[in-house]
Design an enzyme around this catalytic site. Structure first.
Site, PDB file in Angstrom:
ATOM      1  CG  HIS A 101      -1.864   1.252   1.049  1.00  0.00           C
ATOM      2  ND1 HIS A 101      -2.923   1.285   0.178  1.00  0.00           N
ATOM      3  CD2 HIS A 101      -1.773   2.471   1.618  1.00  0.00           C
ATOM      4  CE1 HIS A 101      -3.467   2.498   0.221  1.00  0.00           C
ATOM      5  NE2 HIS A 101      -2.792   3.229   1.088  1.00  0.00           N
ATOM      6  CG  ASP A 105      -0.248   5.621   0.400  1.00  0.00           C
ATOM      7  OD1 ASP A 105      -1.410   5.563  -0.057  1.00  0.00           O
ATOM      8  OD2 ASP A 105       0.018   5.435   1.610  1.00  0.00           O
ATOM      9  CG  HIS A 128       0.442  10.645   1.703  1.00  0.00           C
ATOM     10  ND1 HIS A 128       0.360  10.225   0.394  1.00  0.00           N
ATOM     11  CD2 HIS A 128      -0.382   9.837   2.405  1.00  0.00           C
ATOM     12  CE1 HIS A 128      -0.484   9.214   0.306  1.00  0.00           C
ATOM     13  NE2 HIS A 128      -0.944   8.950   1.514  1.00  0.00           N
TER      14      HIS A 128
END
Length: 177
Positions: A101, A105, A128
């Site tokens: 995952h 991202d 992020h």
């Protein structure tokens, strides 16, 4: 090129295609240290990355929800870990779903540039915020990147059409900048 924050970093080197080596480390018995080296292809994206769910820790989910965030999150679309285990009855889709995952991202953040991105990326303990810092550093340094016309991700995966605009329902309240 490299962007760092403590022991977290993103390092990029030239490549004719997209490859990433992503490493995460969480002090949790169900996650721990996970590492995955992956090379993009349409079939490998669908098979190896697209199905990886976001993950979070129950204590953080509860805080986010009291702040009015994570309202669409549920055990059907996210992995939720408590102190000792995983709350999802079906378990992980992949033994290393969390690092997969994180790659998803990273791909999503790269897609926000609106350009095709090729390179070999080594990413360690990022998120992020560091992805964003990396992209800003990359895109503001002439000579660190080249724009090509060859697509990196096929349009059916991440469409490259312009972002739609919506009519302002309150034109009398519009501000002029």
């Amino acid at each position: 090129m490299m962007v760092k924050d403590g022991d977290a970093y993103i390092k990029a080197t030239p490549s004719d295609y997209f490859r990433v080596r992503y490493i995460i480390e969480y002090d949790h018995p169900m996650v721990g240290k996970q590492e995955l080296s992956w090379t993009f292809s349409e079939s490998s994206f669908e098979r190896d990355i697209a199905k990886a769910r976001t993950f979070g820790f129950l204590k953080d989910v509860q805080k986010l929800q009291t702040m009015g965030r994570a309202q669409g999150g549920s055990l059907s679309n996210a992995l939720v870990l408590n102190e000792n285990g995983l709350l999802n009855r079906g378990g992980f889709r992949f033994a290393d779903e969390c690092v997969r995952h994180k790659i998803l991202d990273f791909l999503g953040d790269l897609a926000l540039t609106g350009t095709s991105v090729h390179g070999y990326f080594e990413v360690r303990k990022a998120g992020h915020s560091l992805h964003s810092r990396f992209l800003k550093a990359l895109m503001t340094r002439p000579g660190y990147y080249a724009v090509t016309k060859q697509p990196f991700i096929p349009a059916q995966i991440f469409p490259t059409s312009p972002i739609p605009t919506f009519a302002n329902p309150f034109p009398h309240m519009a501000k002029t900048i």
